[in-house]
Write a protein that holds these residues in place. Structure first.
Motif, PDB file in Angstrom:
ATOM      1  N   LYS A  95       0.702  -1.154  -0.136  1.00 42.20           N
ATOM      2  CA  LYS A  95       0.201  -0.112  -0.091  1.00 42.20           C
ATOM      3  C   LYS A  95       0.990   1.392   0.060  1.00 42.20           C
ATOM      4  O   LYS A  95       2.094   1.224   0.329  1.00 42.20           O
ATOM      5  N   GLN A  96       0.187   2.257  -0.251  1.00 42.85           N
ATOM      6  CA  GLN A  96       1.044   3.520  -0.467  1.00 42.85           C
ATOM      7  C   GLN A  96       0.898   4.223   1.170  1.00 42.85           C
ATOM      8  O   GLN A  96       0.222   3.877   1.878  1.00 42.85           O
ATOM      9  N   ARG A  97       2.136   5.036   1.165  1.00 48.54           N
ATOM     10  CA  ARG A  97       2.302   5.705   2.433  1.00 48.54           C
ATOM     11  C   ARG A  97       0.864   6.502   2.770  1.00 48.54           C
ATOM     12  O   ARG A  97       0.774   7.571   1.893  1.00 48.54           O
ATOM     13  N   GLU A  98       0.290   6.546   4.043  1.00 49.65           N
ATOM     14  CA  GLU A  98      -0.772   7.468   4.296  1.00 49.65           C
ATOM     15  C   GLU A  98      -0.408   8.137   5.481  1.00 49.65           C
ATOM     16  O   GLU A  98       0.322   7.848   6.509  1.00 49.65           O
ATOM     17  N   LEU A  99      -1.085   9.474   5.574  1.00 52.13           N
ATOM     18  CA  LEU A  99      -1.000  10.171   6.855  1.00 52.13           C
ATOM     19  C   LEU A  99      -1.741   9.676   7.895  1.00 52.13           C
ATOM     20  O   LEU A  99      -2.823   9.093   7.805  1.00 52.13           O
ATOM     21  N   VAL A 100      -1.149   9.639   9.229  1.00 50.41           N
ATOM     22  CA  VAL A 100      -2.010   9.331  10.255  1.00 50.41           C
ATOM     23  C   VAL A 100      -2.054  10.635  11.252  1.00 50.41           C
ATOM     24  O   VAL A 100      -3.486  10.687  11.269  1.00 50.41           O
ATOM     25  N   ALA A 101      -1.349  11.526  11.270  1.00 50.35           N
ATOM     26  CA  ALA A 101      -1.586  12.773  12.150  1.00 50.35           C
ATOM     27  C   ALA A 101      -0.581  13.606  12.144  1.00 50.35           C
ATOM     28  O   ALA A 101       0.537  13.199  11.994  1.00 50.35           O
ATOM     29  N   THR A 102      -0.860  14.812  12.124  1.00 50.90           N
ATOM     30  CA  THR A 102       0.249  15.988  12.183  1.00 50.90           C
ATOM     31  C   THR A 102      -0.026  16.837  13.353  1.00 50.90           C
ATOM     32  O   THR A 102      -1.128  17.081  13.950  1.00 50.90           O
ATOM     33  N   ALA A 103       1.214  17.563  13.751  1.00 50.34           N
ATOM     34  CA  ALA A 103       0.920  18.551  15.085  1.00 50.34           C
ATOM     35  C   ALA A 103       2.209  19.692  14.925  1.00 50.34           C
ATOM     36  O   ALA A 103       2.904  19.377  14.146  1.00 50.34           O
ATOM     37  N   THR A 104       1.697  20.850  15.371  1.00 50.56           N
ATOM     38  CA  THR A 104       2.677  22.006  15.496  1.00 50.56           C
ATOM     39  C   THR A 104       2.798  22.362  17.010  1.00 50.56           C
ATOM     40  O   THR A 104       2.034  21.653  17.991  1.00 50.56           O
ATOM     41  N   ILE A 105       3.824  22.986  17.322  1.00 49.46           N
ATOM     42  CA  ILE A 105       4.077  23.440  18.789  1.00 49.46           C
ATOM     43  C   ILE A 105       3.004  24.248  19.059  1.00 49.46           C
ATOM     44  O   ILE A 105       2.657  24.125  20.414  1.00 49.46           O
ATOM     45  N   GLY A 106       2.331  24.991  18.212  1.00 53.92           N
ATOM     46  CA  GLY A 106       1.338  25.815  18.617  1.00 53.92           C
ATOM     47  C   GLY A 106      -0.017  25.128  19.144  1.00 53.92           C
ATOM     48  O   GLY A 106      -0.881  25.689  19.239  1.00 53.92           O
ATOM     49  N   GLY A 107       0.079  23.737  18.903  1.00 59.25           N
ATOM     50  CA  GLY A 107      -1.107  22.924  19.114  1.00 59.25           C
ATOM     51  C   GLY A 107      -2.309  22.730  18.189  1.00 59.25           C
ATOM     52  O   GLY A 107      -3.272  22.079  18.290  1.00 59.25           O
ATOM     53  N   ILE A 108      -1.855  23.000  16.823  1.00 58.77           N
ATOM     54  CA  ILE A 108      -2.761  22.639  15.646  1.00 58.77           C
ATOM     55  C   ILE A 108      -2.472  21.136  15.145  1.00 58.77           C
ATOM     56  O   ILE A 108      -1.320  20.814  15.081  1.00 58.77           O
TER      57      ILE A 108
END
Length: 115
Positions: A43-56
């Motif tokens: 399968k292709q690589r897929e996004l699980v989750a992202t985050a920034t220091i600012g809490g987004i």
């Protein structure tokens, strides 16, 4: 070039939990987007989750309610807490850093959900 080192993968039964860690070689800055992706065999690589220091944060639909991404800035570490794991969560999980449109990757940590 930032170095990202993942750990915490392993074998877990369905319904179990794991916490993945990703240590960055330098301070995580506020204009970085830190992420977790996964790739299952064939399968292709897929996004699980992202985050920034600012809490987004963002997360894939399959991760909502089960997976939580967080950043511990003093430790230069990004976590992925995974609960209620399913067979289909089996994959190689990668940590990423996106900055100015460029993405750097760790080497990955294997998560296997099996009874």
């Amino acid at each position: 070039q930032v170095q990202l080192v993942e750990s915490g993968g392993g074998l877990v039964q369905p319904g179990g939990s794991l916490r993945l860690s990703c240590v960055a070689s330098e301070t995580i800055y506020s204009n970085w987007i830190m992420g977790w992706y996964r790739q299952a065999p064939g399968k292709q690589r897929e996004l699980v989750a992202t985050a920034t220091i600012g809490g987004i944060t963002t997360s894939a639909d399959f991760a909502k309610g089960r997976f939580t991404i967080s950043i511990d800035n003093p430790k230069n570490t990004v976590y992925l807490q995974m609960n209620s794991l399913k067979f289909e969560d089996t994959a190689l999980y990668y940590c990423s850093r996106t900055y100015r449109g460029m993405t750097s990757w760790g080497q990955g940590t294997q998560v296997t959900v099996s009874s």
